[in-house]
Design an enzyme around this catalytic site. Sequence first.
Site, short mmCIF file in Angstrom:
data_model
loop_
_atom_site.label_atom_id
_atom_site.label_comp_id
_atom_site.label_asym_id
_atom_site.label_seq_id
_atom_site.Cartn_x
_atom_site.Cartn_y
_atom_site.Cartn_z
N GLY A 79 6.80 -6.26 -0.76
CA GLY A 79 6.17 -6.29 0.55
C GLY A 79 7.15 -6.74 1.61
CD GLU A 92 12.41 -5.16 -6.09
OE1 GLU A 92 13.15 -4.85 -5.13
OE2 GLU A 92 12.80 -5.20 -7.25
CE LYS A 94 -3.35 -9.78 -1.46
NZ LYS A 94 -4.20 -8.65 -1.05
CD1 TRP A 118 0.00 -1.64 3.02
CD2 TRP A 118 0.84 0.42 3.22
NE1 TRP A 118 0.90 -1.66 4.06
CE2 TRP A 118 1.44 -0.39 4.20
CE3 TRP A 118 1.22 1.76 3.16
CZ2 TRP A 118 2.39 0.07 5.11
CZ3 TRP A 118 2.17 2.23 4.05
CH2 TRP A 118 2.75 1.39 5.01
CG ASN A 119 5.18 1.33 0.39
OD1 ASN A 119 4.77 0.67 -0.55
ND2 ASN A 119 6.45 1.41 0.72
CB ALA A 141 -1.94 -3.60 0.26
CB CYS A 149 11.25 -0.51 0.58
SG CYS A 149 11.22 0.14 -1.10
P1 NAP Z 1 2.90 -6.88 3.42
O1 NAP Z 1 2.09 -6.95 4.63
O2 NAP Z 1 3.91 -7.93 3.17
O3 NAP Z 1 1.89 -6.81 2.19
C1 NAP Z 1 2.32 -6.72 0.86
C2 NAP Z 1 1.38 -7.51 -0.01
O4 NAP Z 1 1.56 -8.91 0.26
C3 NAP Z 1 -0.09 -7.21 0.25
O5 NAP Z 1 -0.79 -7.28 -0.96
C4 NAP Z 1 -0.49 -8.33 1.19
O6 NAP Z 1 -1.87 -8.61 1.15
C5 NAP Z 1 0.31 -9.47 0.64
N1 NAP Z 1 0.59 -10.54 1.60
C6 NAP Z 1 0.79 -10.43 2.92
N2 NAP Z 1 1.05 -11.63 3.46
C7 NAP Z 1 1.00 -12.51 2.45
C8 NAP Z 1 1.15 -13.93 2.38
N3 NAP Z 1 1.45 -14.67 3.45
N4 NAP Z 1 1.02 -14.53 1.18
C9 NAP Z 1 0.75 -13.80 0.09
N5 NAP Z 1 0.57 -12.46 0.10
C10 NAP Z 1 0.71 -11.83 1.26
O7 NAP Z 1 3.69 -5.50 3.32
P2 NAP Z 1 3.12 -4.05 3.50
O8 NAP Z 1 2.90 -3.81 4.95
O9 NAP Z 1 1.97 -3.82 2.58
O10 NAP Z 1 4.36 -3.19 2.97
C11 NAP Z 1 5.42 -2.86 3.76
C12 NAP Z 1 6.62 -3.72 3.46
O11 NAP Z 1 6.90 -3.71 2.06
C13 NAP Z 1 7.87 -3.18 4.11
O12 NAP Z 1 8.63 -4.25 4.60
C14 NAP Z 1 8.59 -2.50 2.97
O13 NAP Z 1 9.97 -2.33 3.14
C15 NAP Z 1 8.27 -3.41 1.83
N6 NAP Z 1 8.45 -2.71 0.57
C16 NAP Z 1 9.48 -3.07 -0.23
C17 NAP Z 1 9.71 -2.39 -1.41
C18 NAP Z 1 10.85 -2.76 -2.32
O14 NAP Z 1 10.83 -2.34 -3.47
N7 NAP Z 1 11.82 -3.51 -1.89
C19 NAP Z 1 8.87 -1.35 -1.77
C20 NAP Z 1 7.82 -1.01 -0.92
C21 NAP Z 1 7.61 -1.71 0.25
P3 NAP Z 1 -2.86 -8.11 2.33
O15 NAP Z 1 -2.81 -6.63 2.33
O16 NAP Z 1 -4.17 -8.68 1.93
O17 NAP Z 1 -2.31 -8.68 3.61
#
Ligand code: NAP
Length: 465
Positions: free
Chosen positions: A206, A228, A154, A130-131, A156, A262
């Site tokens: 994520g 990522e 899919k 979502w960020n 957030a 991130c």
């Molecule tokens: P998140 O909780 O991991 O969610 C990201 C996505 O993954 C959402 O669509 C979420 O769906 C889904 N998801 C969560 N658990 C899952 C599972 N067990 N199996 C399959 N899908 C799953 O992360 P967030 O809170 O939205 O984002 C923050 C994180 O993203 C931070 O750690 C940040 O550093 C990282 N990030 C990384 C980058 C990069 O480019 N490296 C960029 C931006 C953010 P739901 O919402 O339905 O749970």
Amino acid sequence: MTLQSINPATGEILAELAEHSAGEIEARLARAAAAAHRWRFTPVAERCKVVARLGDLLDAEQQRLGRLMTLEMGKPIRAGAEEAAKCALACRHYAAHGASMVADEPVADDEHRSYIAYDPLGVVLAVMPWNFPFWQVIRFLAPALVAGNVGLLKHASNVPQCALELETLVRRAGAPDGVFQTLLVDSSAVADIIADPRVAAVTLTGSERAGGSVAETAGRALKPSVLELGGSDPFIVMPSANLPLAIETAVKARTINNGQSCIAAKRFIVHRDVAERFTAGLVAGMEALRVGDPLDPRTQLGPLASARLATELEEQVRQSIILGARALCGGSREEPKSAWFPATVLIDIPENAPAYRDELFGPVACVFVARDAGDAIRIANSTRFGLASSVWTNDDAERDRFVREIDAGSVFVNDMVVSDPRFPFGGVKSSGHGRELSELGLREFTNIKTVRMRIAGGARDAATE
Ligand code: NAP
């Protein structure tokens, strides 16, 4: 089951959307598979035109789209409009250069006419955070569409309106039916979708937890994945640096997107000779930020994307303080159950504290004092993450050492880390694998096909053609 869209600044429920049923998911998978067969044979110039039109729409409607992002996840409205403009830039980049990225690449080969072809893989599932609710999606989608893949999103669960808006925009840009669709599902539906034979590959941006789960499912199904994930990026400041500029950039790099990026600088590793001045400047800069309604264009720091995230961050800070860290400003919420978390600076952080080990996804800067360049590199690399890094020095030897020795997907010197469609983006270690952006990102989801044709008559015939 419904997906709720909640304004984190006020707690107001903006919309409740029914999740897609099993039948609807099946229909969308079938449409995607049918579209993939047609889209891959659509001339690349046509595919680029759709992506260029998508860029035009994102640009023209950046204020409206920015407002939608702000309402759904709380980023300051100016940042939302800038995000839409950056999406437009990426679309234009791939529309202009995508054809050459997927063009056949001749290979010198005596008796043969040989080349490398870049074929699309088919349906790519994108699991997104979502960020940056538009940028993360466009970053995957623009190159994927140009390469001839089709996308299933899919998003957030807390940004369903952004997810639907993206589907509408791609359709308005002229993409045929099924080329890009949103699936309104929660994370429990992801494993079955990855395993579906019509899905060729998956990309996830994520958390580590989500990344591990998606990589496991993709691995079992023998499908490629790009991950990522999180970061705890170092921002190293040495005595030769331009200190006022480093301080100003540090505040911005830590608090961009309300601290939820991130590639935000998260660990400030400062040489002991400048540590006191840098830390005082950082604290002053963090305290001076204009906190307020994210819909107000003057606001620099708004709420986190949800009260739950603020609770988690507060607990990480609280645990760190119990273990010995000191908060030089901020540290806890004024309103306990809200999404509002203050700009915070922590120092004296022990190695077993969450602020040392884990990612802090909010406006919390962690300061570490280093003895010399070697010590700064040791601290920088003493984490399981390796996304990006920023180093501040005007000493050439020091600079070269940082570039060589820091384990991260990128090193920015005397500058803030940003993503840019011209450069590959991604990390090492627990920050993920694979790359997005640039032509390397586009090729992650291609079949890199070797084509070797024996020429009748051999090298002479081939050479005379
Ligand atoms: P998140 O909780 O991991 O969610 C990201 C996505 O993954 C959402 O669509 C979420 O769906 C889904 N998801 C969560 N658990 C899952 C599972 N067990 N199996 C399959 N899908 C799953 O992360 P967030 O809170 O939205 O984002 C923050 C994180 O993203 C931070 O750690 C940040 O550093 C990282 N990030 C990384 C980058 C990069 O480019 N490296 C960029 C931006 C953010 P739901 O919402 O339905 O749970």
